[in-house]
Design a protein around this motif. Structure first.
Motif, PDB file in Angstrom:
ATOM      1  N   GLY A 167       2.864  -6.593   7.796  1.00 60.65           N
ATOM      2  CA  GLY A 167       2.556  -5.177   7.708  1.00 60.65           C
ATOM      3  C   GLY A 167       1.111  -4.880   8.046  1.00 60.65           C
ATOM      4  N   ARG A 168       0.862  -3.638   8.410  1.00 57.15           N
ATOM      5  CA  ARG A 168      -0.496  -3.238   8.800  1.00 57.15           C
ATOM      6  C   ARG A 168      -1.456  -3.295   7.624  1.00 57.15           C
ATOM      7  NH1 ARG A 168      -2.224   2.261  12.106  1.00 57.15           N
ATOM      8  NH2 ARG A 168      -4.488   1.969  11.921  1.00 57.15           N
ATOM      9  N   PHE A 169      -0.995  -2.873   6.440  1.00 56.64           N
ATOM     10  CA  PHE A 169      -1.833  -2.872   5.243  1.00 56.64           C
ATOM     11  C   PHE A 169      -1.348  -3.954   4.293  1.00 56.64           C
ATOM     12  CE2 PHE A 169      -1.901   1.390   7.016  1.00 56.64           C
ATOM     13  CZ  PHE A 169      -3.270   1.623   7.133  1.00 56.64           C
ATOM     14  N   GLN A 170      -2.281  -4.793   3.839  1.00 52.88           N
ATOM     15  CA  GLN A 170      -1.929  -5.931   3.004  1.00 52.88           C
ATOM     16  C   GLN A 170      -3.002  -6.145   1.943  1.00 52.88           C
ATOM     17  OE1 GLN A 170      -1.086  -9.451   5.410  1.00 52.88           O
ATOM     18  NE2 GLN A 170      -0.719  -8.143   7.203  1.00 52.88           N
ATOM     19  N   LEU A 171      -2.635  -6.868   0.905  1.00 53.51           N
ATOM     20  CA  LEU A 171      -3.619  -7.282  -0.079  1.00 53.51           C
ATOM     21  C   LEU A 171      -4.346  -8.518   0.419  1.00 53.51           C
ATOM     22  CD1 LEU A 171      -1.888  -6.894  -3.551  1.00 53.51           C
ATOM     23  CD2 LEU A 171      -3.450  -5.334  -2.383  1.00 53.51           C
ATOM     24  N   ILE A 172      -5.637  -8.548   0.198  1.00 57.82           N
ATOM     25  CA  ILE A 172      -6.443  -9.712   0.554  1.00 57.82           C
ATOM     26  C   ILE A 172      -6.447 -10.644  -0.644  1.00 57.82           C
ATOM     27  CG2 ILE A 172      -8.696 -10.531   1.315  1.00 57.82           C
ATOM     28  CD1 ILE A 172      -9.190  -7.736   2.459  1.00 57.82           C
ATOM     29  N   GLU A 173      -5.899 -11.814  -0.469  1.00 54.58           N
ATOM     30  CA  GLU A 173      -5.727 -12.736  -1.590  1.00 54.58           C
ATOM     31  C   GLU A 173      -7.040 -13.043  -2.280  1.00 54.58           C
ATOM     32  OE1 GLU A 173      -3.162 -16.110  -1.322  1.00 54.58           O
ATOM     33  OE2 GLU A 173      -2.335 -15.362   0.564  1.00 54.58           O
ATOM     34  N   ALA A 174      -6.932 -13.178  -3.607  1.00 53.12           N
ATOM     35  CA  ALA A 174      -8.033 -13.582  -4.482  1.00 53.12           C
ATOM     36  C   ALA A 174      -9.126 -12.524  -4.586  1.00 53.12           C
ATOM     37  CB  ALA A 174      -8.653 -14.906  -4.019  1.00 53.12           C
ATOM     38  N   THR A 175      -8.939 -11.345  -3.959  1.00 53.90           N
ATOM     39  CA  THR A 175      -9.952 -10.296  -4.048  1.00 53.90           C
ATOM     40  C   THR A 175      -9.427  -9.037  -4.724  1.00 53.90           C
ATOM     41  OG1 THR A 175      -9.449  -9.220  -1.932  1.00 53.90           O
ATOM     42  CG2 THR A 175     -10.922 -11.143  -1.873  1.00 53.90           C
ATOM     43  N   GLY A 176      -8.100  -8.806  -4.690  1.00 51.05           N
ATOM     44  CA  GLY A 176      -7.549  -7.585  -5.234  1.00 51.05           C
ATOM     45  C   GLY A 176      -7.865  -6.360  -4.409  1.00 51.05           C
TER      46      GLY A 176
END
Length: 365
Positions: A167-176
């Motif tokens: 997907g275009r928008f995602q969570l960046i791991e370990a950063t929230g």
């Protein structure tokens, strides 16, 4: 028969539609083991009707020796699927048990042999999304194909093609933090949503939705300008505690919030986006479930110890689908319901509750 071995190294989500939703630390993991049915709840669950038979059974045979264990089978839509034979005699893969890869273009009626790019590895895994297949062959890396397996590109980590499929928008791991995929990297948005303990992001047309749950309850925010600004959206407080809040997109684009309880097998809280978050009741719902998936037309499907059912107009209704308590439901990119059981996969082709049910089995010679 079809099985699914454990996946010790997984860093991405299952979604019902892979391209629609990104959730940290939850990519198509094996669902938890089935619980024993609980005592009768205060609101009795309607008696499930007898399960209907399959409309079609597709039993494919491939060139895999009898010693191979059941394969991992994945579909990206009703027609395109992959099968990976990755272990033998109940043990880990080795040089005497190279991985075997097969693909189908017709929903499992026939299977084609695809040369595996790294058939000998300590751990073999398979993931697919529309237009691509991704293979993990530890410790050698990831191998991704966007041309049906004619060629593979090796990367040490997840390939750009696989990351883009999330997907275009995602969570960046370990950063929230929320990031936007620009074709080469996942870059943090300049404006971050005002949601504590953020754990999910999804998008549908021009709407981007993020959600999370903390000590004070569930939270969500939406953006209508591709993440340049955010509007905090109240989530009505549900009965009971929500431990994890997930945003999911139904095949028709409707956005839902699913509030998982501390015990993931308890029936979740549900909300639907209608310009604001509207709670969706489920009268006479079962106390325990195995999986839940929005399927379109304002409906959510459920499987569990009481069989299959659908939340329709605020009430849980058992349905005579040919899926049992051990089947785990997701939805594919084209809206097909994908049900994984201990010995098969089932495709529910259609829309809403009007579906044609196809059992797919892949067996070696």
């Amino acid at each position: 028969m079809i099985g699914r071995p454990s996946r010790p190294l997984v860093t991405l989500l299952l979604v019902p539609a892979l391209v629609a939703c990104s959730v940290v630390g939850d990519v198509r993991r094996d669902p938890p083991s089935d619980p024993a049915p609980p005592p009768d709840s205060a609101a009795p669950v309607p008696t499930p009707p007898p399960a209907a038979g399959f409309d079609e059974v597709r039993a494919g045979r491939v060139a895999a020796a009898e010693r191979y264990d059941d394969p991992i089978v994945e579909f990206s839509d009703a027609a395109h699927g992959w099968a990976l034979f990755a272990s033998c005699d109940g043990g880990p893969p080795d040089r005497n048990c190279p991985a075997l890869l097969f693909s189908t273009l017709d929903g499992g009626r026939s299977w084609l042999t695809v040369p595996h790019p790294r058939s000998v590895a300590d751990n073999q895994q398979l993931y697919t999304a529309p237009g691509l297949v991704a293979l993990l062959a530890e410790p050698h890396g990831w191998y991704t194909s966007t041309d049906g397996g004619a060629s593979f590109v090796r990367t040490d980590g997840e390939s750009p093609a696989w990351r883009a499929a999330q997907g275009r928008f995602q969570l960046i791991e370990a950063t929230g933090r929320v990031g936007e995929w620009d074709g080469a990297a996942l870059r943090p948005l300049a404006a971050q949503p005002p949601v504590p303990e953020l754990n999910t992001v999804t998008s549908s047309t021009d709407l981007v939705v993020v959600a999370g749950a903390g000590d004070e309850g569930p939270y969500a925010a939406v953006s209508t300008d591709r993440g340049r600004s955010w509007q905090r959206t109240p989530v009505p407080v549900p009965d009971g505690t929500v431990a994890v809040l997930r945003a999911k997109v139904a095949p028709d684009g409707q956005v839902w919030l699913v509030g998982e309880r501390s015990d993931r097998l308890d029936f979740p809280a549900l909300w639907r986006w209608q310009g604001r978050w509207e709670p969706v009741p489920a009268q006479s719902y079962p106390s325990r479930i195995r999986s839940v998936a929005p399927i379109g037309a304002g409906r959510v499907a459920v499987t569990g110890p009481y069989g299959a059912g659908v939340v329709i107009d605020g009430r849980y209704t058992p349905v005579a689908w040919p899926v049992g308590p051990e089947h785990h439901l997701t939805t594919l990119a084209d809206g097909t319901v994908f049900a994984r059981g201990p010995g098969d996969v089932v495709l529910g082709i259609g829309a809403g509750t009007d579906r044609r049910w196809v059992r797919v089995a892949v067996e070696g010679d």
